[in-house]
Design a protein around this motif. Structure first.
Motif, PDB file in Angstrom:
ATOM      1  N   TRP A 151      21.439 -19.625  13.068  1.00 14.13           N
ATOM      2  CA  TRP A 151      20.945 -18.360  12.721  1.00 14.13           C
ATOM      3  C   TRP A 151      21.817 -17.241  12.991  1.00 14.13           C
ATOM      4  O   TRP A 151      22.584 -17.162  13.856  1.00 14.13           O
ATOM      5  CB  TRP A 151      19.578 -18.380  13.928  1.00 14.13           C
ATOM      6  CG  TRP A 151      18.573 -19.038  14.018  1.00 14.13           C
ATOM      7  CD1 TRP A 151      18.533 -20.531  14.471  1.00 14.13           C
ATOM      8  CD2 TRP A 151      17.524 -18.992  13.309  1.00 14.13           C
ATOM      9  NE1 TRP A 151      17.435 -21.061  14.203  1.00 14.13           N
ATOM     10  CE2 TRP A 151      16.724 -20.239  13.377  1.00 14.13           C
ATOM     11  CE3 TRP A 151      16.839 -17.883  12.317  1.00 14.13           C
ATOM     12  CZ2 TRP A 151      15.214 -20.378  13.140  1.00 14.13           C
ATOM     13  CZ3 TRP A 151      15.736 -18.060  11.930  1.00 14.13           C
ATOM     14  CH2 TRP A 151      14.717 -19.278  12.344  1.00 14.13           C
ATOM     15  N   ARG A 152      21.626 -15.959  12.211  1.00 17.06           N
ATOM     16  CA  ARG A 152      22.318 -14.897  12.484  1.00 17.06           C
ATOM     17  C   ARG A 152      21.687 -13.831  13.433  1.00 17.06           C
ATOM     18  O   ARG A 152      20.623 -14.225  13.987  1.00 17.06           O
ATOM     19  CB  ARG A 152      22.686 -14.084  11.162  1.00 17.06           C
ATOM     20  CG  ARG A 152      22.969 -14.638   9.958  1.00 17.06           C
ATOM     21  CD  ARG A 152      24.610 -15.047  10.207  1.00 17.06           C
ATOM     22  NE  ARG A 152      25.327 -13.742  10.422  1.00 17.06           N
ATOM     23  CZ  ARG A 152      26.564 -13.584  10.966  1.00 17.06           C
ATOM     24  NH1 ARG A 152      27.312 -14.751  11.217  1.00 17.06           N
ATOM     25  NH2 ARG A 152      27.296 -12.262  11.058  1.00 17.06           N
ATOM     26  N   CYS A 153      22.371 -13.328  14.377  1.00 19.55           N
ATOM     27  CA  CYS A 153      22.155 -12.565  15.645  1.00 19.55           C
ATOM     28  C   CYS A 153      22.150 -11.158  15.321  1.00 19.55           C
ATOM     29  O   CYS A 153      22.927 -10.764  14.582  1.00 19.55           O
ATOM     30  CB  CYS A 153      22.773 -12.850  16.602  1.00 19.55           C
ATOM     31  SG  CYS A 153      22.718 -14.445  17.437  1.00 19.55           S
ATOM     32  N   SER A 154      21.266 -10.291  16.098  1.00 18.42           N
ATOM     33  CA  SER A 154      21.079  -8.925  15.602  1.00 18.42           C
ATOM     34  C   SER A 154      22.225  -8.172  16.324  1.00 18.42           C
ATOM     35  O   SER A 154      22.266  -7.054  15.752  1.00 18.42           O
ATOM     36  CB  SER A 154      19.631  -8.386  16.185  1.00 18.42           C
ATOM     37  OG  SER A 154      19.646  -8.685  17.819  1.00 18.42           O
ATOM     38  N   THR A 155      22.713  -8.568  17.225  1.00 23.52           N
ATOM     39  CA  THR A 155      24.042  -7.799  17.708  1.00 23.52           C
ATOM     40  C   THR A 155      25.318  -8.319  17.325  1.00 23.52           C
ATOM     41  O   THR A 155      26.215  -8.158  17.823  1.00 23.52           O
ATOM     42  CB  THR A 155      23.957  -7.746  19.315  1.00 23.52           C
ATOM     43  OG1 THR A 155      24.008  -9.537  19.782  1.00 23.52           O
ATOM     44  CG2 THR A 155      22.589  -7.344  19.855  1.00 23.52           C
ATOM     45  N   GLY A 156      25.275  -9.210  16.255  1.00 20.64           N
ATOM     46  CA  GLY A 156      26.567  -9.697  15.698  1.00 20.64           C
ATOM     47  C   GLY A 156      26.506 -11.319  16.167  1.00 20.64           C
ATOM     48  O   GLY A 156      25.943 -11.594  17.273  1.00 20.64           O
ATOM     49  N   GLY A 157      27.426 -11.869  15.461  1.00 21.46           N
ATOM     50  CA  GLY A 157      27.617 -13.421  15.851  1.00 21.46           C
ATOM     51  C   GLY A 157      26.468 -13.914  15.376  1.00 21.46           C
ATOM     52  O   GLY A 157      25.587 -13.630  14.433  1.00 21.46           O
ATOM     53  N   TYR A 158      26.209 -15.401  15.877  1.00 22.38           N
ATOM     54  CA  TYR A 158      25.228 -16.331  15.488  1.00 22.38           C
ATOM     55  C   TYR A 158      25.254 -17.247  16.454  1.00 22.38           C
ATOM     56  O   TYR A 158      25.759 -17.364  17.376  1.00 22.38           O
ATOM     57  CB  TYR A 158      25.936 -17.135  14.187  1.00 22.38           C
ATOM     58  CG  TYR A 158      27.269 -17.825  14.393  1.00 22.38           C
ATOM     59  CD1 TYR A 158      27.265 -18.857  15.081  1.00 22.38           C
ATOM     60  CD2 TYR A 158      28.354 -16.932  14.201  1.00 22.38           C
ATOM     61  CE1 TYR A 158      28.633 -19.653  15.152  1.00 22.38           C
ATOM     62  CE2 TYR A 158      29.606 -17.562  14.359  1.00 22.38           C
ATOM     63  CZ  TYR A 158      29.836 -18.988  14.833  1.00 22.38           C
ATOM     64  OH  TYR A 158      31.073 -19.621  15.150  1.00 22.38           O
ATOM     65  N   ARG A 159      24.049 -18.217  16.223  1.00 17.98           N
ATOM     66  CA  ARG A 159      23.581 -19.097  17.121  1.00 17.98           C
ATOM     67  C   ARG A 159      23.001 -20.474  16.553  1.00 17.98           C
ATOM     68  O   ARG A 159      22.489 -20.407  15.479  1.00 17.98           O
ATOM     69  CB  ARG A 159      22.505 -18.403  18.270  1.00 17.98           C
ATOM     70  CG  ARG A 159      21.190 -18.027  17.353  1.00 17.98           C
ATOM     71  CD  ARG A 159      20.178 -17.500  18.247  1.00 17.98           C
ATOM     72  NE  ARG A 159      18.907 -17.482  17.933  1.00 17.98           N
ATOM     73  CZ  ARG A 159      18.528 -16.452  16.866  1.00 17.98           C
ATOM     74  NH1 ARG A 159      19.094 -15.678  16.657  1.00 17.98           N
ATOM     75  NH2 ARG A 159      17.150 -16.696  16.307  1.00 17.98           N
ATOM     76  N   LEU A 189      29.733 -15.390  19.892  1.00 14.26           N
ATOM     77  CA  LEU A 189      29.942 -13.859  19.772  1.00 14.26           C
ATOM     78  C   LEU A 189      31.391 -13.731  19.315  1.00 14.26           C
ATOM     79  O   LEU A 189      32.428 -13.605  20.315  1.00 14.26           O
ATOM     80  CB  LEU A 189      29.642 -13.101  21.034  1.00 14.26           C
ATOM     81  CG  LEU A 189      28.182 -13.334  21.444  1.00 14.26           C
ATOM     82  CD1 LEU A 189      28.180 -12.606  22.825  1.00 14.26           C
ATOM     83  CD2 LEU A 189      27.120 -12.941  20.657  1.00 14.26           C
ATOM     84  N   PRO A 190      31.857 -14.097  18.077  1.00  9.52           N
ATOM     85  CA  PRO A 190      33.117 -13.703  17.519  1.00  9.52           C
ATOM     86  C   PRO A 190      33.775 -12.526  18.120  1.00  9.52           C
ATOM     87  O   PRO A 190      35.043 -12.481  18.525  1.00  9.52           O
ATOM     88  CB  PRO A 190      33.012 -14.036  16.142  1.00  9.52           C
ATOM     89  CG  PRO A 190      31.923 -14.647  15.997  1.00  9.52           C
ATOM     90  CD  PRO A 190      30.921 -14.082  17.028  1.00  9.52           C
ATOM     91  N   GLU A 191      33.259 -11.423  17.954  1.00  9.74           N
ATOM     92  CA  GLU A 191      33.576 -10.088  18.242  1.00  9.74           C
ATOM     93  C   GLU A 191      34.071 -10.186  19.811  1.00  9.74           C
ATOM     94  O   GLU A 191      35.360  -9.398  20.119  1.00  9.74           O
ATOM     95  CB  GLU A 191      32.918  -8.938  17.723  1.00  9.74           C
ATOM     96  CG  GLU A 191      32.615  -8.881  16.359  1.00  9.74           C
ATOM     97  CD  GLU A 191      31.986  -7.604  15.961  1.00  9.74           C
ATOM     98  OE1 GLU A 191      31.692  -6.728  16.976  1.00  9.74           O
ATOM     99  OE2 GLU A 191      31.399  -7.201  14.737  1.00  9.74           O
TER     100      GLU A 191
END
Length: 510
Positions: A283-291, A303-305
């Motif tokens: 899943w993609r996440c609303s604040t960036g990143g994925y899960r 959270l790559p950033e």
């Protein structure tokens, strides 16, 4: 590093090493996270979520905080539900790298023995990538409440009408993940669990994992994997490192980039964590990143950033709340540079983490009803859940040692020790009859369910037992209302996949 902070760091490291963990440890401030932010997360999670089981926060490759709500423990595996899907996707990526599979392989080509006599055009067009991105062309009602034990799951899947053109419509589809698992098995000659063993689990130091299998001997793929919290964190760190671990490329970096990118649009609500897009079982996440996530609140948040991973296990119906707390208290607090060490806050964090506990029932250890109720066998007639009889026995002087819940079902007699004001551990070979949700829980390979339980008298005639299956998200409150001629039994889950949390009342007679 100041001496006080160094001692706290060593304490964290010692506790972690005791559980055989092998991700490095560091203080939160050394990795740019205030200890106070983690305390806020834990305190909000403890009061707002019923219930978190564990969490682990990794920043820049180092564990900076970890906690387990007793009776959950670091060394125990935990049921992951759909978080398993992301491991199945990884197995597909590895098989593709070994040229055993292709994203463009047609699903039917791998199952000629199970195919319908005259497959429709949409079924013939379905490819591996459609399975992974949840775009098979099915409607939700076709795969909801899938009868996993009613014959071959793969054959049933191939018999379903494919109403829409594959690749054009997102619809969450656990049987599709099962088909991906079955394809890996046909391509490699090993179950997904066996295949990942030497390629992923062993290099990551993951031990003691297990995966439920179907009646056809296939790893369930879309659910059924059981791992420790740290194993989830290691998987997330591997994803952050784009497949590299200790200098070796375990998974293709290109595959991880593709699998975690948006592959299918699944809505447009900017506030919904389930409408940010879907990759190949991520899943993609609303604040960036994925899960990767699973029912009742199992998470691997990447959270790559921020160069961070948050691993969570829980037993909650409000999965969105878990993520909201993680974004607000953890992600937003992450700084680019190291912070000054804060020994006082680190000490408070350590104390907070050490005291984490799912509440035990509150009340007295004894009651005027004890002598009459203790040891009496109450029989339950025609219980649809399978409970046949029940008894409560009290131990120790003043009954301060707690009690023993004895129950009988079609599998025989079971005994669960109940602490008073504390959890007592044990195991049973069957949990059938306690509640509908527990009836569906698959036993571990050992055949025994680890449990922890506690109880107390809420009033003179009412005793509550809380029974936790410590390798699952679940506990059940069993409340016994005693009367002269019998007992009324209420049961309520902390979380369910479907149905009601509160179970129908049952009556036992002597």
């Amino acid at each position: 590093m100041p001496r006080a902070a160094s001692l706290l760091f060593l304490a964290f490291t010692f506790l972690s090493a005791a559980f055989g963990a092998d991700l490095p440890r560091a203080t939160p401030e050394s990795q740019g996270v205030p200890s106070g932010a983690i305390i806020d997360f834990v305190e909000h999670a403890s009061t707002e979520i019923d219930t978190l089981n564990s969490f682990m926060l990794v920043r820049h490759g180092k564990v900076i905080a970890e906690g387990w709500w007793a009776p959950y423990r670091a060394e125990d595996t935990h049921m992951l539900y759909s978080l398993s899907k992301s491991f199945t996707s990884t197995a597909v990526g590895m098989a593709i790298a070994e040229e055993k599979l292709s994203l463009d392989d047609r699903v039917l080509d791998w199952f000629p023995d199970l195919a319908p006599a005259e497959p429709a055009a949409n079924l013939r067009a379905m490819r591996v990538r459609d399975l992974l991105r949840m775009a098979t062309g099915h409607f939700a009602e076709q795969v909801r409440n899938y009868p996993w034990d009613a014959g071959s799951p793969a054959k049933r899947f191939l018999s379903l009408p494919v109403e829409l053109k594959p690749g054009t419509h997102f619809m969450y589809n656990t049987p599709a993940t099962y088909m991906a698992s079955a394809m890996v098995q046909r391509a490699t000659g090993q179950t997904v669990h066996e295949y990942l063993g030497p390629r992923l689990f062993k290099p990551l130091g993951i031990e003691g994992s297990w995966w439920e299998t179907s009646v056809d001997g296939v790893s369930m793929g879309g659910f059924g994997l059981n791992l420790r919290t740290e194993d989830i964190a290691k998987f997330g760190q591997l994803l952050l490192q784009r497949g590299q671990w200790n200098g070796k490329q375990l998974v293709s970096a290109a595959w991880i980039d593709e699998a975690t990118a948006l592959q299918t649009s699944n809505g447009s609500d900017p506030n919904s964590e389930w409408e940010q897009g879907y990759g190949y079982q991520f899943w993609r996440c609303s604040t960036g990143g994925y899960r990767a996530d699973g029912a009742c609140g199992q998470f691997c948040l990447v959270l790559p950033e921020e160069d961070a991973v948050i691993a969570v296990t829980s037993g909650t119906a409000d999965m969105g709340r878990v993520m909201k707390l993680a974004w607000t208290h953890l992600q937003d607090a992450m700084q680019q540079d190291a912070l000054p060490e804060n020994a006082a806050e680190q000490r408070k964090l350590k104390q907070t983490l050490a005291k984490l506990q799912i509440p035990t029932p509150q009340g007295a250890a004894t009651s005027p009803m004890v002598e009459d109720a203790s040891g009496s066998v109450y029989r339950i007639a025609d219980d649809p859940l399978g409970l046949r009889a029940l008894a409560l026995r009290f131990d120790g002087e003043g009954h301060a040692d707690g009690a023993t819940l004895v129950y009988a079902n079609d599998d025989g007699r079971q005994r669960i020790a109940l602490g008073h004001g504390e959890w007592k551990r044990g195991s049973v070979t069957s949990v059938k009859g306690l509640s509908a949700m527990l009836n569906s829980v698959v036993a571990p390979p050992s055949g025994a369910y680890p449990v922890a339980a506690a109880g107390a008298w809420e009033s003179d005639d009412t005793y509550q037992a809380r029974v936790c299956l410590t390798e699952t998200p679940y506990y059940v409150d069993v409340t016994l209302h005693f009367a002269e001629d019998g007992v009324t039994i209420d049961a309520k889950h902390n979380a369910v996949l479907s149905g009601e949390r509160e179970q129908p009342k049952r009556v036992g007679t002597r």
